[in-house]
Design an enzyme around this catalytic site. Sequence first.
Site, short mmCIF file in Angstrom:
data_model
loop_
_atom_site.label_atom_id
_atom_site.label_comp_id
_atom_site.label_asym_id
_atom_site.label_seq_id
_atom_site.Cartn_x
_atom_site.Cartn_y
_atom_site.Cartn_z
N SER A 1 -37.91 4.59 -14.51
CA SER A 1 -37.54 5.77 -15.28
C SER A 1 -37.47 6.95 -14.33
O SER A 1 -38.38 7.17 -13.53
CB SER A 1 -38.58 6.03 -16.39
OG SER A 1 -38.09 6.98 -17.30
N GLU A 2 -36.38 7.70 -14.42
CA GLU A 2 -36.08 8.66 -13.36
C GLU A 2 -37.04 9.83 -13.25
O GLU A 2 -37.03 10.55 -12.24
CB GLU A 2 -34.64 9.19 -13.49
CG GLU A 2 -34.30 9.81 -14.81
CD GLU A 2 -33.67 8.82 -15.78
OE1 GLU A 2 -32.90 9.28 -16.64
OE2 GLU A 2 -33.95 7.62 -15.70
N HIS A 3 -37.88 10.06 -14.24
CA HIS A 3 -38.83 11.17 -14.11
C HIS A 3 -40.14 10.72 -13.46
O HIS A 3 -41.06 11.52 -13.35
CB HIS A 3 -39.10 11.81 -15.48
CG HIS A 3 -39.79 10.91 -16.45
ND1 HIS A 3 -39.26 9.70 -16.86
CD2 HIS A 3 -40.96 11.03 -17.11
CE1 HIS A 3 -40.07 9.13 -17.72
NE2 HIS A 3 -41.12 9.91 -17.89
N SER B 1 -38.58 9.77 -7.23
CA SER B 1 -37.86 8.86 -8.11
C SER B 1 -36.37 8.84 -7.77
O SER B 1 -35.74 7.78 -7.70
CB SER B 1 -38.07 9.26 -9.56
OG SER B 1 -37.48 8.33 -10.43
N ARG C 1 -29.48 12.15 -20.40
CA ARG C 1 -30.72 12.61 -19.81
C ARG C 1 -30.47 13.48 -18.59
O ARG C 1 -31.39 13.86 -17.88
CB ARG C 1 -31.58 11.40 -19.41
CG ARG C 1 -31.82 10.46 -20.56
CD ARG C 1 -32.46 9.16 -20.13
NE ARG C 1 -31.75 8.51 -19.04
CZ ARG C 1 -31.92 7.23 -18.72
NH1 ARG C 1 -32.74 6.48 -19.40
NH2 ARG C 1 -31.27 6.71 -17.72
#
Length: 517
Positions: free
Chosen positions: A337-339, A379, A421
């Site tokens: 997950s990119e966060h 990330s 997102r």
Amino acid sequence: RRAHARALGHRVPANRWGPTLAEAEGGVRGLATSARARAKFYADPVEAVKDIADRAKIMVSGFGLCGIPENLIQALLRTRVKDLTVVSSNVGVDGFGPGLLLEAKQIARLICSYVGENTLCERRYLAGELELTPQGTLAECIRAGGAGVPAFYTPMAYGTLVQEGGAPIRSVPDGHIAIMSQPREVREFHRHHYLLEQAITADFALVKGWKADRAGNVIFRKSARNFNVPMCKAAETSVVEVEETVDVGTFAPEDIHVPNIYVDRVIQGEKHEKRIEHLALRKEHDEKAESADDPGARIVKRAALEFEDGMYANLGIGIPLLASNCISPDMTVHLHSEHGILGLGPFPPKHEVDADLINAGKQTVSIFPGGCFFSSDDSFAMIRGGHLDLTMLGAMQVSKYGDLANWMIPGKKVKGMGGGRGAAMDLVSSPKTRVVVTMAHCTKANKPRILEKHTLPLTGRRCVDRIITDKAVFDVHKKKGPTLIELWDGLTVDDVTEHGQPFAVSPNLRPMQQVAA
């Protein structure tokens, strides 16, 4: 050794371990011998931000509502400072979080990657009053600012409005665009194109930590690390709101996330609501499965066949994420997950819900054993560096040669700069990562989504490798175009041909596959 002991608070007899560094070097002074904090500790959050002046540039940390400095935002509202330039991943929701500053008209310019669930923010963008930046570019711009790097080249957003210019930044009252984004400088390295992005710094950063020790070292909790780490390093003055202040030595030195050299002010928040944006709970195992006659379920069950054992993958919200529910228990797929999560797990049961553990869609989630957390800049380094095997995401349009559009319908709808997102431009930027698109074959108006040429603003140029729709599966060649490789049972090639871009048909055409129930 004596200096080390003093730093831990122990009394050491003079000359017990020989001369000090100062004594050995002829009386030279300057070696730190105590844990005296560089950071100043405040009891009142208003006092910690009262010198933020009109027209200041500030960073406000967090991702959605996760890891936002709630008390510092409220303090800034009370100071009534105005004409701020605010840098933030997004502004949260109406009536809570950074969006309160927008509603109070304290923000003159907003730089973010995603409008989130904030309807005012979306209206401001469509009116040309805020600037969207791809989420990974934003994270790297902030990281570069903190590292003293004035600019850098990135593959993200080549061939899009970001590179070409023309995105609205500010409009005049009659609706005409007063300021448009400027084209970026482009260079070619190793036969790939990169655009120049400038670093971002600020006068102040409002940061949310979990705990700080009395020396000013800070740690974060779970996915609340996100943008907090790079922002804390990129401002002239960092103000860190924490939930708890602890004694020096509570953290092992190797466990500190942000060392005190980056921390100027610390405030322990009086209370933290930690509102959850999207509560998602694990469903019962005996819940009735959706029928394959449902077009969405059909796509989900085909998309699940893209996973391979040991793969690292990033999944978009909606159908891609639902496909992860069909992964065989005998297969290990590491979801990213990119966060800042690797090892993303399913939605939690109600008793395990944690506001500091969310996915990129702002839904509550869990994490598998062996998973880990990290900051947003780390990330996106994984993404940009091609360390992911697969990106699966939705689309509004895909062109003949794999151009992807999924973030904006001009004048009508905007999600984020590069997808729902704000991260899709980043996720499709590496040629090392396979890109699979899942989408309905046609729009609700029965218009094709696979086109000769895109008509919507691009997310990525020639980046799509495979398209999975409710009618068929196509492999996309970046120069030759799409090839039909699978067709839903009961349909003919003519049924698919009448909607959209002509395509080649594989000599090994087969029925559209579905994961075993």
